[in-house]
Design a protein around this motif. Structure first.
Motif, PDB file in Angstrom:
ATOM      1  N   PRO A  59      57.555   9.796  26.231  1.00 50.32           N
ATOM      2  CA  PRO A  59      57.643   8.378  26.598  1.00 50.32           C
ATOM      3  C   PRO A  59      59.078   7.987  26.926  1.00 50.32           C
ATOM      4  N   GLY A  60      59.247   7.254  28.014  1.00 51.27           N
ATOM      5  CA  GLY A  60      60.566   6.799  28.423  1.00 51.27           C
ATOM      6  C   GLY A  60      61.348   7.794  29.259  1.00 51.27           C
ATOM      7  N   SER A  61      60.820   8.987  29.446  1.00 51.98           N
ATOM      8  CA  SER A  61      61.544  10.018  30.190  1.00 51.98           C
ATOM      9  C   SER A  61      61.259   9.932  31.688  1.00 51.98           C
ATOM     10  N   THR A  62      62.049  10.674  32.453  1.00 52.27           N
ATOM     11  CA  THR A  62      61.811  10.833  33.885  1.00 52.27           C
ATOM     12  C   THR A  62      61.416  12.279  34.132  1.00 52.27           C
ATOM     13  N   ALA A  63      60.239  12.476  34.710  1.00 55.27           N
ATOM     14  CA  ALA A  63      59.729  13.819  34.959  1.00 55.27           C
ATOM     15  C   ALA A  63      59.400  13.996  36.437  1.00 55.27           C
ATOM     16  N   ILE A  64      59.675  15.178  36.947  1.00 48.85           N
ATOM     17  CA  ILE A  64      59.285  15.541  38.311  1.00 48.85           C
ATOM     18  C   ILE A  64      58.117  16.506  38.216  1.00 48.85           C
ATOM     19  N   VAL A  87      58.158  11.461  39.311  1.00 48.42           N
ATOM     20  CA  VAL A  87      58.469  11.693  40.719  1.00 48.42           C
ATOM     21  C   VAL A  87      57.680  12.919  41.177  1.00 48.42           C
ATOM     22  N   THR A  88      57.131  12.858  42.370  1.00 47.56           N
ATOM     23  CA  THR A  88      56.403  14.011  42.901  1.00 47.56           C
ATOM     24  C   THR A  88      56.489  14.038  44.421  1.00 47.56           C
ATOM     25  N   HIS A  89      56.326  15.223  44.991  1.00 48.98           N
ATOM     26  CA  HIS A  89      56.235  15.352  46.448  1.00 48.98           C
ATOM     27  C   HIS A  89      54.809  15.712  46.849  1.00 48.98           C
ATOM     28  N   SER A  90      53.882  15.469  45.933  1.00 47.13           N
ATOM     29  CA  SER A  90      52.473  15.754  46.179  1.00 47.13           C
ATOM     30  C   SER A  90      51.671  14.456  46.274  1.00 47.13           C
ATOM     31  N   PRO A  91      51.102  14.135  47.438  1.00 41.30           N
ATOM     32  CA  PRO A  91      50.296  12.917  47.534  1.00 41.30           C
ATOM     33  C   PRO A  91      49.064  12.947  46.642  1.00 41.30           C
ATOM     34  N   THR A  92      48.506  14.138  46.381  1.00 42.58           N
ATOM     35  CA  THR A  92      47.331  14.209  45.506  1.00 42.58           C
ATOM     36  C   THR A  92      47.713  13.891  44.060  1.00 42.58           C
ATOM     37  N   VAL A  93      48.870  14.379  43.629  1.00 37.69           N
ATOM     38  CA  VAL A  93      49.349  14.065  42.278  1.00 37.69           C
ATOM     39  C   VAL A  93      49.657  12.575  42.164  1.00 37.69           C
ATOM     40  N   ALA A  94      50.308  12.026  43.191  1.00 36.10           N
ATOM     41  CA  ALA A  94      50.643  10.598  43.185  1.00 36.10           C
ATOM     42  C   ALA A  94      49.382   9.745  43.098  1.00 36.10           C
ATOM     43  N   SER A  95      48.370  10.110  43.852  1.00 35.33           N
ATOM     44  CA  SER A  95      47.115   9.361  43.838  1.00 35.33           C
ATOM     45  C   SER A  95      46.451   9.422  42.464  1.00 35.33           C
ATOM     46  N   ALA A  96      46.527  10.578  41.822  1.00 34.83           N
ATOM     47  CA  ALA A  96      45.899  10.731  40.503  1.00 34.83           C
ATOM     48  C   ALA A  96      46.587   9.883  39.439  1.00 34.83           C
ATOM     49  N   LEU A  97      47.839   9.500  39.694  1.00 35.07           N
ATOM     50  CA  LEU A  97      48.587   8.681  38.740  1.00 35.07           C
ATOM     51  C   LEU A  97      48.271   7.189  38.859  1.00 35.07           C
ATOM     52  N   ALA A  98      47.427   6.827  39.814  1.00 37.33           N
ATOM     53  CA  ALA A  98      47.156   5.406  40.067  1.00 37.33           C
ATOM     54  C   ALA A  98      46.612   4.680  38.844  1.00 37.33           C
ATOM     55  N   GLY A  99      45.868   5.372  38.004  1.00 43.15           N
ATOM     56  CA  GLY A  99      45.281   4.733  36.830  1.00 43.15           C
ATOM     57  C   GLY A  99      46.231   4.594  35.653  1.00 43.15           C
ATOM     58  N   LEU A 107      57.162   8.703  45.161  1.00 38.80           N
ATOM     59  CA  LEU A 107      56.608   9.762  45.997  1.00 38.80           C
ATOM     60  C   LEU A 107      57.632  10.186  47.043  1.00 38.80           C
ATOM     61  N   ILE A 108      57.988  11.467  47.040  1.00 38.93           N
ATOM     62  CA  ILE A 108      58.894  12.029  48.041  1.00 38.93           C
ATOM     63  C   ILE A 108      58.096  12.381  49.288  1.00 38.93           C
ATOM     64  N   GLY A 109      58.595  11.958  50.436  1.00 40.28           N
ATOM     65  CA  GLY A 109      57.893  12.240  51.695  1.00 40.28           C
ATOM     66  C   GLY A 109      58.552  13.356  52.487  1.00 40.28           C
ATOM     67  N   GLY A 110      57.885  13.786  53.531  1.00 34.54           N
ATOM     68  CA  GLY A 110      58.385  14.848  54.400  1.00 34.54           C
ATOM     69  C   GLY A 110      57.235  15.446  55.176  1.00 34.54           C
ATOM     70  N   ARG A 111      57.453  16.634  55.724  1.00 39.31           N
ATOM     71  CA  ARG A 111      56.376  17.321  56.447  1.00 39.31           C
ATOM     72  C   ARG A 111      55.331  17.787  55.442  1.00 39.31           C
ATOM     73  N   ASP A 134      64.741  14.365  33.467  1.00 42.82           N
ATOM     74  CA  ASP A 134      64.752  15.057  32.181  1.00 42.82           C
ATOM     75  C   ASP A 134      63.979  16.363  32.248  1.00 42.82           C
ATOM     76  N   LEU A 135      62.940  16.383  33.089  1.00 41.20           N
ATOM     77  CA  LEU A 135      61.995  17.499  33.068  1.00 41.20           C
ATOM     78  C   LEU A 135      61.426  17.745  34.456  1.00 41.20           C
ATOM     79  N   PHE A 136      61.264  19.011  34.811  1.00 45.64           N
ATOM     80  CA  PHE A 136      60.543  19.393  36.029  1.00 45.64           C
ATOM     81  C   PHE A 136      59.458  20.373  35.637  1.00 45.64           C
ATOM     82  N   LEU A 137      58.218  20.060  35.978  1.00 41.74           N
ATOM     83  CA  LEU A 137      57.100  20.982  35.774  1.00 41.74           C
ATOM     84  C   LEU A 137      56.864  21.707  37.092  1.00 41.74           C
ATOM     85  N   LEU A 138      57.218  22.983  37.117  1.00 43.08           N
ATOM     86  CA  LEU A 138      57.244  23.801  38.320  1.00 43.08           C
ATOM     87  C   LEU A 138      55.998  24.660  38.440  1.00 43.08           C
TER      88      LEU A 138
END
Length: 218
Positions: A59-64, A87-99, A107-111, A134-138
């Motif tokens: 809680p309170g962290s910033t995760a990619i 933060v994510t560069h995946s539109p599917t992940v971003a959409s799943a976070l809507a709730g 959301l990071i954009g690009g090709r 703070d964290l990146f889940l790769l």
């Protein structure tokens, strides 16, 4: 005999059954399949890895969050009342976070690389370089003690490196089918990550040989 063995390896590599490396070949990862196919690969293992990885987002962290089917499972495992910045560069992940009403999402954009449903390219990499997390889940397609962390597309590998180098800790989502496998392009050496989250057997010689902290998903 040696020439015949080399032909055999070339044939196996062409069929996607191995990845040729200097001095021989390594098992090819089933995670290089297209996104729709990967949704049906090792579902139970990915869910266990995702549950263990979701607990790393405090809680309170910033995760990619990287793209991929395991990362999507991470989102599903997050508490709905989590307060964090993701933060994510995946539109599917971003959409799943809507709730998740208390998650601030960027959301990071690009090709769009449709194979993995993630943004890639120079614009996406440049945006990722401006982050501090703070964290990146790769997510990767191969986790090998000698070859390190790999994936099957050069642009995607470059995109994965950028947030890893902007995060205090990087943990790899390594479901069992990826352990011991290798793909064509290096993402990072194992020495540059904080640990691996995996459902693979803790007693496996390959897991022990990774020589990094391992979080075992029950």
């Amino acid at each position: 005999m040696l020439a015949a063995q080399r032909r055999d390896l070339r044939d196996l590599a062409a069929a996607g059954l191995c990845q040729r490396v200097y001095g021989g070949a390594l098992p090819a990862s089933p995670a290089i399949a297209d996104y729709a196919t990967r949704q049906g690969v090792q579902i139970s293992g990915k869910e266990r890895v995702a549950t263990a990885a979701a607990a790393l987002i405090r809680p309170g962290s910033t995760a990619i969050l990287d793209g991929g089917t395991t990362t999507l499972a991470v989102v599903r495992a997050l508490p709905l009342d989590l307060r964090a910045t993701i933060v994510t560069h995946s539109p599917t992940v971003a959409s799943a976070l809507a709730g998740h009403q208390d998650v601030e999402m960027y959301l990071i954009g690009g090709r769009l690389f449709k194979h993995s449903m993630v943004a890639c390219g120079a614009a996406a990499v440049e945006a990722a370089r401006g982050l501090h997390a703070d964290l990146f889940l790769l997510g990767v397609t191969g986790v090998h003690p000698e070859v390190g962390l790999t994936t099957d597309d050069a642009d995607e590998a470059a995109m994965k490196r950028a947030p890893a180098r902007q995060s205090a800790d990087t943990y790899v989502l390594g479901s069992s089918e990826k352990i011991g496998a290798a793909s064509r392009f290096t993402v990072l050496p194992l020495t540059e990550v904080a640990g691996i989250v995996t459902d693979a057997d803790a007693g496996s010689a390959t897991v022990r040989a990774l020589n990094v902290p391992v979080i075992h998903a029950p």
